[in-house]
Design a protein around this motif. Structure first.
Motif, short mmCIF file in Angstrom:
data_model
loop_
_atom_site.label_atom_id
_atom_site.label_comp_id
_atom_site.label_asym_id
_atom_site.label_seq_id
_atom_site.Cartn_x
_atom_site.Cartn_y
_atom_site.Cartn_z
N LEU A 157 1.12 -1.65 0.26
CA LEU A 157 0.36 0.19 0.09
C LEU A 157 1.00 1.03 -0.31
N GLU A 158 2.00 1.26 1.13
CA GLU A 158 2.77 2.65 0.62
C GLU A 158 3.73 2.82 -0.11
N ALA A 159 3.74 1.50 -1.31
CA ALA A 159 4.29 1.53 -2.50
C ALA A 159 3.26 2.00 -3.90
N GLU A 160 2.20 2.03 -3.36
CA GLU A 160 0.94 2.24 -4.81
C GLU A 160 1.25 3.38 -4.10
N MET A 161 0.91 4.56 -2.54
CA MET A 161 0.35 5.76 -2.58
C MET A 161 2.32 6.25 -3.29
N ARG A 162 3.29 6.13 -3.34
CA ARG A 162 4.01 6.69 -3.58
C ARG A 162 4.07 6.33 -5.48
N LYS A 163 3.19 5.70 -5.62
CA LYS A 163 3.52 6.04 -7.18
C LYS A 163 2.82 6.87 -7.48
N VAL A 164 1.38 6.43 -6.99
CA VAL A 164 0.24 8.05 -7.02
C VAL A 164 0.04 9.20 -6.75
N GLY A 165 0.40 8.68 -5.34
CA GLY A 165 0.13 10.21 -4.36
C GLY A 165 1.15 11.15 -4.23
N ILE A 166 1.26 11.87 -2.91
CA ILE A 166 2.32 13.03 -2.87
C ILE A 166 3.22 12.02 -2.52
N GLY B 251 -8.41 -0.12 -7.50
CA GLY B 251 -9.18 -1.42 -7.47
C GLY B 251 -8.16 -2.50 -6.77
N LYS B 252 -7.64 -2.52 -8.61
CA LYS B 252 -6.71 -3.52 -8.22
C LYS B 252 -5.59 -3.51 -6.93
N VAL B 253 -5.29 -2.65 -6.84
CA VAL B 253 -4.13 -3.01 -5.15
C VAL B 253 -5.19 -3.36 -4.05
N LEU C 189 -4.93 -6.90 -1.52
CA LEU C 189 -5.01 -5.92 -0.77
C LEU C 189 -5.33 -7.53 0.60
N TYR C 190 -6.52 -7.35 -0.39
CA TYR C 190 -8.23 -8.25 -0.22
C TYR C 190 -7.56 -9.38 0.05
N ASP C 191 -7.62 -9.61 -1.03
CA ASP C 191 -7.16 -11.23 -1.14
C ASP C 191 -5.95 -11.83 -1.03
N THR C 192 -5.12 -11.26 -1.12
CA THR C 192 -4.16 -11.94 -1.04
C THR C 192 -3.28 -11.95 1.10
N PHE C 193 -3.90 -11.12 0.88
CA PHE C 193 -3.18 -10.34 2.80
C PHE C 193 -4.27 -9.83 3.71
N GLY C 194 -5.94 -10.25 3.47
CA GLY C 194 -6.33 -10.94 4.21
C GLY C 194 -6.90 -8.92 4.89
N PHE C 195 -6.51 -7.77 3.95
CA PHE C 195 -6.78 -6.77 4.49
C PHE C 195 -8.54 -5.87 3.85
N GLN D 103 -15.34 1.02 -6.78
CA GLN D 103 -15.43 0.43 -8.18
C GLN D 103 -14.75 -0.72 -8.32
N GLY D 104 -13.82 -0.65 -9.12
CA GLY D 104 -12.23 -1.33 -9.80
C GLY D 104 -12.36 -2.36 -8.34
N PHE D 105 -12.51 -2.54 -7.24
CA PHE D 105 -12.36 -3.18 -6.38
C PHE D 105 -13.46 -4.60 -6.67
N ASP D 106 -14.90 -3.24 -6.82
CA ASP D 106 -15.75 -4.91 -6.96
C ASP D 106 -16.11 -5.38 -8.11
N ARG D 107 -14.90 -4.35 -9.30
CA ARG D 107 -15.35 -5.60 -10.19
C ARG D 107 -14.28 -6.98 -10.46
N HIS D 108 -12.94 -6.56 -9.31
CA HIS D 108 -12.19 -7.91 -9.26
C HIS D 108 -13.12 -8.34 -8.17
N MET D 109 -14.05 -8.46 -7.78
CA MET D 109 -14.99 -9.35 -6.92
C MET D 109 -16.16 -9.90 -7.63
N ALA D 110 -15.74 -9.50 -8.07
CA ALA D 110 -17.24 -10.28 -9.38
C ALA D 110 -17.53 -11.21 -9.10
#
Length: 910
Positions: free
Chosen positions: A388-397, A421-423, A427-433, A452-459
């Protein structure tokens, strides 16, 4: 009057209503019985729902309870607010008094006011109290009666407030029982901030969402029946359902502004502060919020696990897992780097075990589950946070603050970067978040989540956080109506397997009828029966019903759809049956005997499991059938072979002792004090049946052997995991166990004959054969390698020079994929610089392999070559630039495919 403790308030409330003719009814389980649509018990009236609708009758018309409740999923979900507000909780206690067609508004209002204001009871100052009544809305009339009754108690008119349907009208659903509400509110002070005033508007007093006026008691007057067209018909027996939250009661009685500052929470919070080496403050600093979250969630964890809910990835277990993992993460924010949740649960048990003895009895199991879940989550938490930290650095501040600390100030909503949403799904599927955990962490840093992206992957997976029913069979209205009409069916099956009784009700082909005829599928209800209705894991009896005029009914099952009701499910084979007829009921006794043996064996098995594995072992489900028994139990690792043997031996020792089965009917509390085992989530009445079989003592309504020797022989058939922390043993008894042993002995004899060994030498012979097989496989590989080496020398001479010192070798050989790779490596080494293409036929399929020396991969790639060649053998393939492989369905094309590789390589290199 001294300041009362929460425990004193709980007892005062129940005793107050006991003195006024109410039955003290224990709290029901947090897992609702016979209501698969409801996630958790979320109100005091849940266990009385069928009593209010008339589908169930009890021997009392007034009740009072202290009901444990959870709101943390589905429609009633307070999870996001817990810890940040003064009132939101996942677990809470609801004090209630109920009238089932007995007293109504006058007594309910008078008693509520007396309890709250009398110095003998709660003693709150009258000048700080106000009442509300329903103001009327649309066709709904205003509650003038309640208004007059509050005035009669001395409440000034200016403190009797009229509120609309949103606040003061209750309905069980779109149709059915409904009625106005009336509330008691306590004034906490105008110094409490109000959002309305901050916005320049006037505080709405009791109607405002601020806490200046705090609702502490809600009286529901079930007064009408609402029809499909919205019309209201007065109920013939109006009823009362009241609820008073203990946490709120304690806060006002103890002069606290927050529920968390009462004695219900302070001991727990103090223990958390000590573990963390932190100081708790009443303000909303990060540490104090985290302590409140953990205190609340430890209470929910303790009571949910105590009622048999285990953390999992669906349904109720998923909600529990979310609660536990939220607490664990807040523990990390406090600097608690070692598991702590089990320790906090122990404090909860010490604080609340007297009021709810089931958590004290299950302490070993509750703390084991908490420990196991925390250890499991901690193993993946750091990895998940890093992603999650790596994703935040990638897209955020770029200069965001450290993980877990809020950004100051957080970016404006419109400008927030978004976590993919894929990330979030990873996190949910692999790491139980859980998604809400990712959302909370992201929000703290000023990020949004692409839900919405999360929901698509949970479809393709079932939605975890939304409750869609437990899969349990809902009880039919017809059976409930029958139970209400005829009362309890007397069970005779402890003493006899044959009896005569009157037919009291009859269902034929799904409808309630007065008479049934040949060919009808029926459910027969008699005044008494020797048939055991399926319950407690024991399957229903089968047998026959016979009567005058040649009546013969085949009974395929006996069910217990409503407490106290037993139905005989089957088909009319001959004759006619009418309500009022007397019939002969006969249970299949041989089948019943097998069931008895298996049921008694489950009791001995549970005793042996606890003796061998520890007291954390609790029954988590069972099936007792004539041909096997299945026993699910709490345990956290596979059972070793020696453990299984020890358990099996111990059960058979108890069988051979031939102890007599003893039964006793006791009050529930006396049975508990006697040490009788109780099943998770089971709903027990005031009087229970205690079954003692040897050293085992359990509450049980099932049928059992007369002596343990009747079990004859016990054999474990299998042991496996069925969920996190839950394992399953399937076992056999008596003739079925003997049959299984004989089958195993036959298999062993056949194996011995094939191995030309004695029965006790089979394992040794198999081990020798396996060693010999490995030696032969090793020798075969060595021979293949020698052949490949010899073959490589011959084949290398066939290589063609294509210029620039490079060579191309294409040849058809024999072997499989592995041997082709080894041969290609040797040939590539011999060529020094070039391309090797090998083809082989195996099992009617074509195999192609291309290898390129690394210095040439900039000019020609093995993957490109094999991809083109594979088309000529009807296949496809690919791989790395220096080696690639393909397969095809047409081995006849191998020569052309190899020629194609030579052509393409020569062209690229020449």
């Amino acid at each position: 009057m001294k300041t009362p403790t929460a425990a004193e308030i709980r007892e005062l409330f129940v005793r107050f209503f006991e003195e006024r003719g109410h039955r003290r009814v224990p709290s029901s389980s947090l897992v609702p019985q016979n209501d698969p649509t409801l996630l958790f018990t979320n109100a005091g009236m849940v266990q009385f729902k069928d009593v209010f609708t008339g589908r169930e009758k009890r021997d009392y018309s007034r009740a009072t309870t202290a009901q444990k409740c959870v709101r943390a999923g589905g429609k009633h979900n307070d999870l996001e607010n817990v810890g940040f507000t003064a009132r939101h909780h996942t677990f809470f206690e609801m004090l209630g008094n109920f009238s089932f067609g007995d007293y109504f508004k006058k007594d309910a209002i008078a008693w509520g006011w007396e309890f709250v204001t009398s110095p003998k009871w709660l003693g709150l100052p009258k000048d700080r109290l106000a009442a509300t009544v329903f103001a009327g809305e649309g066709t709904l009339p205003w509650d003038e009666e309640a208004y007059g009754l509050w005035k009669a108690q001395g409440v000034p008119e200016e403190r009797i407030h009229k509120l609309g349907a949103k606040d003061n009208f209750w309905a069980m659903g779109d149709t059915g029982p409904c009625g106005p509400c009336s509330e008691i509110h306590f004034f906490q002070g105008n110094d409490i901030p109000c959002a309305e005033e901050k916005a320049g508007r006037k505080c709405e007093g009791v109607a405002c969402d601020c806490d200046r006026w705090l609702e502490i008691w809600n009286l529901v007057f079930m007064q009408f029946e609402r029809s499909q067209d919205g019309g209201l018909t007065p109920l013939p027996k109006p009823s009362i359902d009241t609820g008073a939250g203990l946490e709120r009661m304690a806060s006002v009685a103890q002069g606290k502004r927050s529920n968390y500052d009462t004695d219900l929470f302070q001991t727990i919070i103090g223990a958390i502060a000590k573990l963390a080496g932190k100081r708790y403050g009443e303000k909303d600093d990060d540490d104090s919020v985290s302590m409140r979250v953990i205190a609340d969630h430890a209470r929910a964890t303790t009571f949910l696990v105590g009622d048999g809910v285990l953390p999992s990835n669906e349904g109720r277990g998923y909600v529990l897992r979310r609660i536990m993992r939220r607490a664990i993460r807040h523990g990390k924010r406090l600097g608690l780097e070692k598991p702590f949740l089990a320790d906090v649960c122990r404090v909860v048990i010490a604080e609340m075990g007297q009021a709810y003895p089931e958590i004290r009895e299950n302490e070993a199991f509750i703390t084991k589950v908490a420990q196991q879940e925390e250890e499991s989550f901690r193993r993946t938490l750091d990895k998940g946070l890093a992603i999650l930290e790596a994703e935040m650095r990638k897209v955020g501040i770029p200069d965001a603050v450290a993980m877990g600390k809020p950004a100051t100030p957080p970016p404006a909503k419109a400008a927030r970067p978004v976590i993919d949403g894929k990330v979030a799904f990873q996190l949910y599927d692999t790491f139980g978040f859980p998604l809400d955990l990712t959302r909370v962490i992201a929000a703290e840093r000023g990020f949004d989540v692409d839900e919405q992206g999360f929901d698509r992957h949970m479809a393709e997976q079932r939605a975890r956080s939304e409750w869609k029913g437990s899969g349990e069979q809902a009880v039919g209205d017809l059976q409930k109506a029958i139970a209400g009409d005829i009362g309890e069916v007397k069970f005779l099956g402890y003493e006899v397997t044959k009896a005569t009784a009157e037919v009291k009700a009859l269902l034929a082909n799904g409808a309630r009828v007065a008479k049934a005829r040949k060919g009808d599928a029926v459910e027969v209800v008699t005044a008494a029966t020797p048939f055991y209705g399926e319950s407690g894991g024991q399957v229903g009896d089968v047998g026959t019903i016979t009567g005058l005029g040649g009546l013969r009914i085949r009974v395929d099952d006996a069910q217990r759809p409503v407490p106290g009701l037993i139905t005989h499910v089957g088909e009319v084979l001959e004759g006619e049956l009418a309500v009022g007829d007397r019939v002969e009921l006969a249970v299949d006794e041989a089948r019943r005997d097998l069931i008895r043996a298996n049921h008694s064996a489950t009791h001995l098995l549970q005793f042996a499991l606890r003796e061998t594995l520890g007291e954390h072992v609790k029954q988590a489900g069972s099936v007792v059938a004539p041909d096997y028994l299945r026993f699910d139990f709490s345990h956290f690792q596979p059972l070793a072979t020696e453990e299984l043997k020890k358990i099996e031996r111990r059960v058979n020792e108890l069988v051979r002792e031939n102890a007599e089965t003893e039964t006793a009917v006791l009050e529930l509390e006396k049975a508990r004090q006697a040490g009788a085992m109780m099943i998770f989530g089971e709903k027990y009445g005031d009087v229970v049946r205690v079954v003692r079989i040897g050293p085992s003592k359990e509450l049980c309504g099932g049928t059992h052997v007369r002596r343990t020797g009747d079990i004859a022989y016990f054999k474990i058939d299998s042991e496996e995991s069925i969920a996190a922390g839950v394992r399953r043993i399937v076992a056999l008894t008596g003739p079925k166990a003997v049959e299984a042993s004989q089958r195993e002995a036959d298999e062993l004899r056949q194996a011995a004959q094939l191995l030309k060994a004695g029965a006790l030498e089979v394992a040794q012979k198999i081990e020798q054969a396996q060693r010999r097989m490995k030696d032969l496989e090793r020798a075969l590989e060595e021979a293949k390698s020698k052949v490949a080496t010899a073959q490589s020398g011959d084949l290398a001479a066939q290589a063609k020079d294509v210029g620039g010192g490079a060579k191309v070798l294409a040849a058809k050989v024999q072997g499989d994929g592995k041997s082709l790779r080894e041969l290609a490596d040797k040939l590539r080494d011999k060529l020094g610089r070039g391309v090797v293409a090998l083809g082989a036929e195996q099992d009617g399929k074509a195999i192609l392999l291309v290898a390129v020396t690394k210095d040439l991969t900039s000019k020609v790639k093995a993957g490109d070559l094999v991809k083109e060649a594979a088309k000529l053998v009807g296949g496809s393939g690919g791989g790395k630039p220096d080696m690639a492989q393909a397969g095809g369905s047409d081995p006849a094309g191998l020569e052309k495919a190899l020629a194609k590789v030579t052509e393409l390589a020569a062209s690229a290199l020449g």
